[in-house]
Design an enzyme around this catalytic site. Structure first.
Site, short mmCIF file in Angstrom:
data_model
loop_
_atom_site.label_atom_id
_atom_site.label_comp_id
_atom_site.label_asym_id
_atom_site.label_seq_id
_atom_site.Cartn_x
_atom_site.Cartn_y
_atom_site.Cartn_z
N GLY A 26 0.84 -1.42 0.27
CA GLY A 26 -0.12 0.22 -0.13
C GLY A 26 1.23 1.52 0.14
O GLY A 26 0.44 2.12 -0.68
N GLN A 85 -7.75 1.93 5.06
CA GLN A 85 -8.88 1.76 6.11
C GLN A 85 -9.57 1.16 5.85
O GLN A 85 -10.71 0.22 6.59
CB GLN A 85 -8.33 2.42 7.55
CG GLN A 85 -7.81 2.81 8.04
CD GLN A 85 -7.04 1.77 8.82
OE1 GLN A 85 -7.48 0.99 9.06
NE2 GLN A 85 -5.67 1.40 9.02
N ALA A 127 -4.01 -4.73 0.95
CA ALA A 127 -4.50 -6.23 1.16
C ALA A 127 -4.31 -6.64 2.53
O ALA A 127 -5.52 -7.50 2.95
CB ALA A 127 -3.75 -7.06 0.06
N CYS A 187 4.73 8.00 24.92
CA CYS A 187 5.54 6.92 26.05
C CYS A 187 5.75 5.88 24.80
O CYS A 187 6.93 5.05 25.64
CB CYS A 187 4.38 7.23 26.99
SG CYS A 187 3.63 8.53 27.85
#
Length: 460
Positions: free
Chosen positions: A69, A177, A195, A320
Site C-alpha cells: 500500500g 482502512q 491488502a 510514550c
C-alpha cells in the site's frame, strides 16, 4: 489471545489462505509468456484484476497491483504530480493523512514543490471548504484519506472530490482502512489501498488511476502493470488479495452492523469504568470496528504492556510508545489528549464475550499503571499555599508533567495559577487537554531557555 489491532494488519482471511495455496500451484509462471503455464498465470491475473476493480468501482484497465500500500501511495502521488507538472508544484494534503502520504509530501517539498496541510476539527474530520480555500491555479494534486487509521473518523471524500473537480484538481484517496467495508464514494481520480488491511496477504497494494487523469509513472520504464509498478509481481499473493477482498465485501454489511454495536459498547463503558478518559474521533461518522481513547496520568507504553500481559493486543498513538517522544500527528492535529492512548480495532468475528473480557481487564490495567506513577487520587485537604506556583518538570516525560500539574493545582486558591516548566513536546498537547477535562483554564505557553512555561488558572 484476542487480537484487537486490525487497523495495523488484519488476520489472513480463510478465503485468502485457500486462494494463496491454490495459486502457488497454478500461478507461478510469468503471465507475460504465451506458453500454457504463462497463459494460465495470465488468466489468474486478469481474474484478480477484474475482481479488485469491481470492489474498487473502476475499470480493470485502470487498476494495477503494487508491492504494498505504501508503494501504491508513493507511486500514485509521484505519478499524479509529474503528470501535472506544467500546472504547478502545489500539493494539498490533510493534516491527518497516513505517514506514507506525508512522507511523499515531504519528498515533494524537498524537491522544490510546495505543500499545504488542511486542518481537521477535534473529531478528526476535514471540512470540504478547507480544501476549497487552499486550492490554487498551481495545485497539481490533492490527497485525502477515506477514513482515519488512528481514530476511525470517515472523511467527506465525495464532497471534497466535488470541490477539487470544480477547481480542476485531481483527488488521490488513500482507502487502505475503508476499502474492505465498501467502495469509496465520489468522483475521486486516484485511489490506493493495501491488502493486509482487509485480510489479504501482506505485500500487495492497489493503485487505481481513472481514465483521463494525467499520470506519468516515475522511475525507469517497465512493461508490467501499465508501467506503474515495475518488476515481476507476486501473483499468488495478488490472487489471494483479490479473492479475500471479494469475500470480505460480501459479508461487510452484516459484520459492520454487528461490530458497530460492540464498538458502541466500548465507547460507552470505557467512559464509565475508567476515570479521566477521553474517547476521541467521531461518534457516528466512523469505521464500524475502531475506537480510540486516551487515559489521563498513564504511560501509554506501560499500559500496552499491561494489556499484553493480560492477553490483549491493542495499539497506541501515545508519545510514550514512540521512539521520537512525540505524540501521533493525528492526535496532535486534532488537539486531543495523547497520553495513555489506546486504539482498539476489532477483527471480523469478534464476540461480545471478547469485548466484555477486555472491558473487565482495562480498568485494572489503567489503575495499576497510575498507581506505579504515584497519581494523586483526590484533591489535597491542605489549604492553598500561594497565589501562584511554578512546577519544574524539566526532564520528565509523558505523563509526568501533567501528573505534576495535578498535584500542584490545589496548592493555589481558585483563581490562582500554576506554571509548569517542561521540555517534553507532549506537554503542548496534553496540558490544554487536561485543563479541558478537569475544568481549569489554560492560559497559554511562554518560551523559556529550556522548554516552555505552561500557565493554568484554577477555576474549580
Amino acid at each position: 489471545m484476542p487480537y484487537f489491532d486490525t487497523a495495523s494488519a488484519a488476520p489472513l482471511h480463510p478465503v485468502a489462505r485457500q486462494a494463496l495455496q491454490a495459486a502457488l500451484d497454478e500461478g507461478w509462471a510469468d503471465p507475460a509468456r504465451l506458453y500454457r503455464e504463462g497463459r494460465r498465470a495470465r488468466l489468474l491475473l486478469d481474474a484478480a484484476r477484474e475482481a479488485a476493480a469491481e470492489a474498487v468501482g473502476c475499470r480493470p484497465d485502470e487498476l494495477v497491483f503494487t508491492p504494498s500500500g505504501t508503494h501504491a501511495v508513493h507511486a500514485g502521488v509521484a505519478g499524479a504530480l509529474a503528470g501535472r507538472r506544467r500546472v504547478g508544484g502545489h500539493l494539498v494534503v490533510s493534516a491527518v493523512e497516513h505517514s506514507s502520504v506525508l512522507h511523499a509530501a515531504e519528498a515533494h517539498a524537498a524537491a522544490g514543490g510546495t505543500v499545504t496541510e488542511v486542518p481537521v476539527d477535534r473529531l478528526g474530520a476535514v471540512a470540504p471548504d478547507g480544501y476549497g480555500s487552499v486550492l490554487t491555479s498551481t495545485t497539481a494534486l490533492a490527497c485525502l484519506q477515506s477514513a482515519n487509521h488512528e481514530v476511525g473518523t470517515v472523511q467527506p471524500v465525495a464532497e471534497v472530490a466535488e470541490v477539487c473537480a470544480a477547481a480542476g484538481v485531481p483527488l488521490l484517496v488513500d482507502a487502505a482502512q475503508s476499502l474492505g467495508w465498501g467502495p469509496v464514494e465520489g468522483a475521486w481520480s486516484v485511489l490506493t489501498a493495501s491488502a493486509h488491511k482487509w485480510g489479504g496477504p501482506p505485500g500487495v497494494g492497489l493503485l487505481a488511476v481513472r481514465k483521463g487523469v494525467r499520470f506519468a509513472p516515475q522511475g525507469p520504464a517497465d512493461e508490467r502493470e501499465s508501467g506503474r509498478s515495475p518488476g515481476f509481481g507476486n501473483l499468488p499473493a495478488v490472487v489471494a488479495a483479490a479473492a479475500s477482498l471479494r469475500a470480505v465485501r460480501a459479508e461487510a454489511d452484516a459484520e459492520a452492523a454487528r461490530l458497530r454495536v460492540l464498538v458502541d459498547r466500548i465507547r460507552r463503558r470505557v467512559a464509565r469504568l475508567v476515570p479521566d478518559v477521553e474517547v476521541v474521533g467521531h461518534a457516528d461518522r466512523r469505521l464500524p470496528h475502531l475506537v480510540t481513547f486516551s487515559c489521563l496520568y498513564v504511560d501509554g507504553e506501560s499500559l500496552l504492556h499491561e494489556l499484553d500481559r493480560a492477553g490483549w493486543s491493542v495499539s497506541s498513538g501515545s508519545s510514550c510508545t514512540s521512539s521520537t517522544l512525540t505524540p501521533s500527528h493525528v492526535l496532535r492535529a486534532m488537539g486531543v489528549l495523547s497520553e495513555g492512548n489506546v486504539r482498539v480495532s476489532l477483527p471480523r468475528g469478534t464476540s461480545a464475550e471478547d469485548v466484555n473480557g477486555f472491558l473487565e481487564v482495562l480498568p485494572r490495567a489503567v489503575a495499576g499503571v497510575r498507581a506505579e506513577l504515584g497519581v494523586p487520587e483526590a484533591p489535597s485537604a491542605s489549604p492553598p499555599v500561594a497565589e501562584s506556583v511554578e512546577v519544574d518538570a524539566l526532564g520528565l516525560r509523558c505523563p509526568q508533567p501533567v501528573i505534576e500539574l495535578a498535584r500542584a493545582i490545589f496548592t493555589v486558591p481558585v483563581g490562582g495559577t500554576v506554571t509548569v516548566l517542561s521540555d517534553d513536546e507532549v506537554a503542548r498537547l496534553d496540558i490544554p487537554a487536561w485543563c479541558a477535562m478537569r475544568g481549569h483554564a489554560y492560559l497559554g505557553e511562554t518560551p523559556r531557555p529550556v522548554g516552555a512555561a505552561y500557565r493554568v488558572r484554577r477555576t474549580v
